[in-house]
Structure formats: C-alpha cells, structure tokens
Design a protein around this motif. Structure first.
Motif, short mmCIF file in Angstrom:
data_model
loop_
_atom_site.label_atom_id
_atom_site.label_comp_id
_atom_site.label_asym_id
_atom_site.label_seq_id
_atom_site.Cartn_x
_atom_site.Cartn_y
_atom_site.Cartn_z
N GLY A 123 44.07 33.59 40.22
CA GLY A 123 43.51 33.54 38.87
C GLY A 123 43.78 34.81 38.10
O GLY A 123 44.11 34.79 36.92
N TYR A 124 43.71 35.93 38.78
CA TYR A 124 43.96 37.21 38.12
C TYR A 124 45.43 37.34 37.74
O TYR A 124 45.76 37.84 36.67
N PHE B 59 47.48 34.91 36.98
CA PHE B 59 47.78 34.02 35.85
C PHE B 59 47.17 34.52 34.54
O PHE B 59 47.64 34.16 33.46
N GLN B 60 46.14 35.36 34.59
CA GLN B 60 45.58 35.92 33.36
C GLN B 60 46.50 36.97 32.76
O GLN B 60 46.43 37.25 31.58
N ASN B 61 47.33 37.58 33.58
CA ASN B 61 48.33 38.57 33.13
C ASN B 61 47.68 39.75 32.41
O ASN B 61 48.13 40.19 31.37
N LYS B 62 46.60 40.27 32.96
CA LYS B 62 45.92 41.42 32.40
C LYS B 62 46.13 42.63 33.30
O LYS B 62 46.38 42.51 34.49
N THR B 63 46.01 43.82 32.72
CA THR B 63 46.08 45.03 33.52
C THR B 63 44.71 45.36 34.08
O THR B 63 43.68 44.93 33.54
#
Length: 76
Positions: A21-22, A24-28
């Motif tokens: 899930g992390y 696929f969120q594509n956040k730093t």
C-alpha cells in the motif's frame, strides 16, 4: 508452537500488505510530529555551548551566507 507460527504469519501478511500500500501511494517518508524544530529546539542537545563540530558548521554557514550577500565593489 502452532499459535506462534500462525501469529507470525499473520503479522508478515499485514506487514507485506502495508508495504504494498505504501509503494502504491508513491509518497516519500516523513516524520509524524515534525521533529524538534516544531517545539522550538534548533539543536538536539539544547545546551548553551555547542560542540566543536556544530560551531564549525555554524561558522561555515555564516561565512557562506556573508559571501552570497556581499556587494562586489569592483564591478560597480
């Protein structure tokens, strides 16, 4: 022993699901509270006399700041 293996497998599945899930969120990565700067502390130890390494870093940063903000008289 069977309960341990089932619990361990469950936590592995939950951890893998959170990782996917992390991704696929594509956040730093980011801190949750903002660190010490959010409470007004600009250094870790909060002591009156900083260590030599910090004094050198502050001296170097001040020198770079002064060099960037100086007026070059020769080119006027």
């Amino acid at each position: 022993m069977m309960i341990f293996l089932i619990s361990f497998g469950f936590f592995l599945i939950v951890g893998a699901a959170m990782a996917v899930g992390y991704i696929f969120q594509n956040k730093t990565l980011a801190g949750s509270c903002g660190g010490l700067a959010s409470v007004g502390i600009d250094k870790e130890c909060n002591c009156d006399n900083p260590c030599e390494k910090r004094q050198e870093r502050e001296k170097k940063a001040a020198l770079e700041h002064n060099l960037q903000n100086r007026i070059d008289v020769e080119n006027l």
